[in-house]
Design an enzyme around this catalytic site. Structure first.
Site, PDB file in Angstrom:
ATOM      1  N   HIS A  72       0.814  -1.218   0.000  1.00  0.00           N
ATOM      2  CA  HIS A  72       0.000   0.000   0.000  1.00  0.00           C
ATOM      3  C   HIS A  72       0.850   1.271   0.000  1.00  0.00           C
ATOM      4  O   HIS A  72       0.317   2.372  -0.191  1.00  0.00           O
ATOM      5  CB  HIS A  72      -0.986  -0.004   1.182  1.00  0.00           C
ATOM      6  CG  HIS A  72      -0.393   0.371   2.498  1.00  0.00           C
ATOM      7  ND1 HIS A  72       0.022  -0.549   3.432  1.00  0.00           N
ATOM      8  CD2 HIS A  72      -0.155   1.587   3.050  1.00  0.00           C
ATOM      9  CE1 HIS A  72       0.472   0.072   4.504  1.00  0.00           C
ATOM     10  NE2 HIS A  72       0.379   1.367   4.294  1.00  0.00           N
ATOM     11  N   ASP A 118      -0.293  -7.535   1.655  1.00  0.00           N
ATOM     12  CA  ASP A 118       0.236  -6.163   1.689  1.00  0.00           C
ATOM     13  C   ASP A 118       1.758  -6.205   1.839  1.00  0.00           C
ATOM     14  O   ASP A 118       2.307  -5.950   2.920  1.00  0.00           O
ATOM     15  CB  ASP A 118      -0.418  -5.396   2.833  1.00  0.00           C
ATOM     16  CG  ASP A 118      -0.124  -3.905   2.802  1.00  0.00           C
ATOM     17  OD1 ASP A 118       0.469  -3.443   1.803  1.00  0.00           O
ATOM     18  OD2 ASP A 118      -0.491  -3.205   3.765  1.00  0.00           O
ATOM     19  N   GLY A 211       2.853   6.774   8.545  1.00  0.00           N
ATOM     20  CA  GLY A 211       4.271   7.036   8.297  1.00  0.00           C
ATOM     21  C   GLY A 211       5.141   5.880   8.719  1.00  0.00           C
ATOM     22  O   GLY A 211       6.281   5.758   8.265  1.00  0.00           O
ATOM     23  N   SER A 213       4.036   2.823   8.168  1.00  0.00           N
ATOM     24  CA  SER A 213       3.659   1.798   7.204  1.00  0.00           C
ATOM     25  C   SER A 213       4.867   1.288   6.430  1.00  0.00           C
ATOM     26  O   SER A 213       5.747   2.067   6.036  1.00  0.00           O
ATOM     27  CB  SER A 213       2.649   2.359   6.205  1.00  0.00           C
ATOM     28  OG  SER A 213       1.387   2.526   6.785  1.00  0.00           O
ATOM     29  N   GLY A 214       4.880  -0.022   6.193  1.00  0.00           N
ATOM     30  CA  GLY A 214       5.972  -0.619   5.427  1.00  0.00           C
ATOM     31  C   GLY A 214       7.193  -0.960   6.237  1.00  0.00           C
ATOM     32  O   GLY A 214       8.059  -1.702   5.784  1.00  0.00           O
TER      33      GLY A 214
END
Length: 266
Positions: A72, A118, A211, A213-214
């Site tokens: 995402h 994801d 922020g 995320s990942g």
């Protein structure tokens, strides 16, 4: 064969999951500035807007040329990956480097509506030289499921509180694992979570936030090395620190074959 391939990819003076400067961690719950360069696999994924790059997501270096992040996080923008960063606001930090992607591979079954698969991989244009400030995290064994309350740490430059500013200094927070049986209860995340996800936190005090995320869920093995057991995927729309709504991560151990296939075929 898979283990041999991964060993070759991370071979060199710096083994995976072994920071030169070990992180200051304890089992006390708290969100804090990290010790500089203590999570040397942490990446900042940044996008170009005008003449400047801006942080949008985290990532994890898993070899000298590959970074793991969330599907995402990827769009049609121009990206770069910054490694060895501690302070986002400090230019030209010693030991840090920005590298453009050569390829970005999003999982072919990424489902943004149901938030499934994801996960994405970024191949760097050039291999990075491993150092005291930049080295890879280990990948967990395929199929590994950590027990309830296992202590792990989320790291990132995400928002310091719901609606607040993103952090300048890299942050870390203890997020104990919540087992699937608990996380899938109706008053928790229900059927939105699958066994290919890891839940962590949910006490209403600490969580990942926009922020982050990942970025990685860092979990330590018994031998002291660190795995990236999760990729920050989603949290509650009610806020970053909401009871019974733990942070949800893509379970990396469910994607080891996919990771190996992408890395060896690209």
């Amino acid at each position: 064969m898979e283990l041999v391939i991964l060993a070759l990819l991370v071979a060199g003076a710096y083994g995976c999951g072994k920071p030169t400067y070990p992180p200051s961690v304890s089992r006390v719950v708290g969100g804090d500035d990290v010790k500089a360069n203590s999570w040397p696999w942490q990446a900042s994924l940044q996008y170009l807007s005008g003449s400047r790059y801006y942080h949008t997501c985290g990532g994890t270096l898993i070899s000298n040329q590959w970074v793991l992040t969330a599907a995402h996080c990827i769009g049609s923008r121009t990206y770069r990956v910054y490694l060895g960063k501690h302070s986002l606001d400090t230019a030209n930090e010693k030991g840090s480097i920005a590298i453009a992607p050569a390829k970005i591979i999003v999982h072919e079954q990424w489902d943004s509506y149901r938030i499934r698969n994801d996960i994405a991989l970024i191949k760097l244009q050039t291999p990075v030289e491993l150092s005291d400030t930049i080295s890879p995290a280990c990948l967990p064994p395929a199929g590994q499921v950590l027990p309830n309350n296992y202590p792990c740490y989320v790291t990132g430059w995400g928002r310091l509180w719901t609606g607040g500013p993103i952090a300048d200094i890299l942050q870390q927070a203890l997020l104990p694992v919540v087992d699937h049986a608990t996380c899938a209860q109706p008053d928790w995340w229900g059927n939105l979570v699958t066994e290919k996800m890891v839940c962590a936190g949910g006490d209403g005090l600490l969580a990942s936030c926009n922020g982050d995320s990942g970025g990685p869920l860092n979990c330590q093995r018994s031998d002291g090395t660190w795995d990236v057991d999760g990729v920050v995927s989603f949290g509650s729309s009610l806020g970053c620190n909401y009871p019974k709504k733990p942070s949800v991560f893509t379970r990396v151990s469910s994607y080891i074959n996919w990771i190996n296939n992408v890395m060896t075929s690209n």
